[in-house]
Design an enzyme around this catalytic site. Sequence first.
Site, PDB file in Angstrom:
ATOM      1  N   ASP A  16       0.810  -1.226   0.000  1.00 19.96           N
ATOM      2  CA  ASP A  16       0.000   0.000   0.000  1.00 19.96           C
ATOM      3  C   ASP A  16       0.845   1.278   0.000  1.00 19.96           C
ATOM      4  OD1 ASP A  16      -2.118  -1.853   0.413  1.00 19.96           O
ATOM      5  OD2 ASP A  16      -1.945  -1.648   2.587  1.00 19.96           O
ATOM      6  N   GLU A 223     -11.541  -0.218  -3.388  1.00 19.40           N
ATOM      7  CA  GLU A 223     -10.706   0.343  -2.307  1.00 19.40           C
ATOM      8  C   GLU A 223      -9.563   1.125  -2.936  1.00 19.40           C
ATOM      9  OE1 GLU A 223      -9.374  -3.130  -0.131  1.00 19.40           O
ATOM     10  OE2 GLU A 223      -8.092  -3.811  -1.743  1.00 19.40           O
TER      11      GLU A 223
HETATM   12  O1  FUB Z   1      -3.286  -3.611   3.382  1.00 24.58           O
HETATM   13  C1  FUB Z   1      -4.595  -3.929   3.804  1.00 24.58           C
HETATM   14  C2  FUB Z   1      -5.563  -3.639   2.713  1.00 24.58           C
HETATM   15  O2  FUB Z   1      -5.215  -4.373   1.552  1.00 24.58           O
HETATM   16  C3  FUB Z   1      -5.579  -2.220   2.239  1.00 24.58           C
HETATM   17  O3  FUB Z   1      -6.228  -1.360   3.097  1.00 24.58           O
HETATM   18  C4  FUB Z   1      -6.234  -2.403   0.934  1.00 24.58           C
HETATM   19  O4  FUB Z   1      -6.194  -1.291   0.082  1.00 24.58           O
HETATM   20  C5  FUB Z   1      -5.491  -3.609   0.392  1.00 24.58           C
HETATM   21  O5  FUB Z   1      -4.283  -3.250  -0.206  1.00 24.58           O
END
Ligand code: FUB
Length: 323
Positions: A16, A223
């Site tokens: 991320d 997301e």
């Molecule tokens: O790293 C945990 C979660 O996985 C993140 O919040 C999402 O965007 C995905 O990458």
Amino acid sequence: MAEQRRPLVSHIFTADPSAHVFNDKIYIYPSHDIPHDGEDNDDGDEYRMEDYHILSMDNLEAECVDNGEALHMKDVPWVSKQMWAPDAAYKNGIYYLYFPARDKDGIFRIGVATSDSPVGPFKPEENYMQGTFSIDPAVFVDDDGRAYLYNGGLWGGQLEKWKTGKFDPNGSENAKDEPEVGPMVGELAENMLELKGSYDHIKILDENGKEILAGDENRRYFEDPWMHKYNGKYYFSYSTGTTHFLVYAVGDSPVGPFTYQGKILEPVLGWTTHHSIMEYHGKWYLFYHDCELSKGINHRRNVKYTELKYREDGSIITIEPYK
Ligand code: FUB
């Protein structure tokens, strides 16, 4: 030059990546994945992160340095677990670290911590940012100094549980022929520590000006929001989750609406795909992660970057991660 595409560090697992240039140096704010042998599930219980390590590079060819622990869960009074994807911003002589985590009731909220250094240590606020929920904060400071928080993630990120504005533990995604549950945006107050006013779902439109539908999994928001400005236009980019693309939509305002344009990155090794976009010395770069080091274990990820190129008309050339 500057193609990289190799893991930036290999002594810890990182994911991320939110990349920024501060004082002509590159800083990367990643999640810090913890290796374990537990199983994956749709709630993301495998992502058990407890702290943040900030990475930095003097330039894109320089060694990537781990600046050590910048913030740990045990020092944040409101957090119970899972410090997921963070971002950072600079304003008023202060560096701000924005991060999601579950509060003591198990609900994801967005927190903020401050430092006089881009690598911390960061001092957290006592409580989460009031009114915020879900995951994946990305903060964009516009040319006029106004700052905006973008965030949200389906499933483990709980975005669909907030459709009514209140937390509904049984909340689900909309029906496939209904508009998607859009990500959130709110302008930040001058102090960068709280929302200034409204906190709204962003509208992402298709080529006919209609909202993207929940069943359109190649284009709907899942997301990982990011905002950057290119030639005066606002580029809102995100992950489609279940179809594993990084895609983008463009608009004339930082709060949208945005019209879907196309893909930035084809799927990488691993379930999640997550990114940031950064300009450095006149070129643009995509920071992202995959599971190269762990050979595909979803919660053991590594951050990378590659150059991102635009066509004359402002469209982004789709990147094939392994070609
Ligand atoms: O790293 C945990 C979660 O996985 C993140 O919040 C999402 O965007 C995905 O990458």
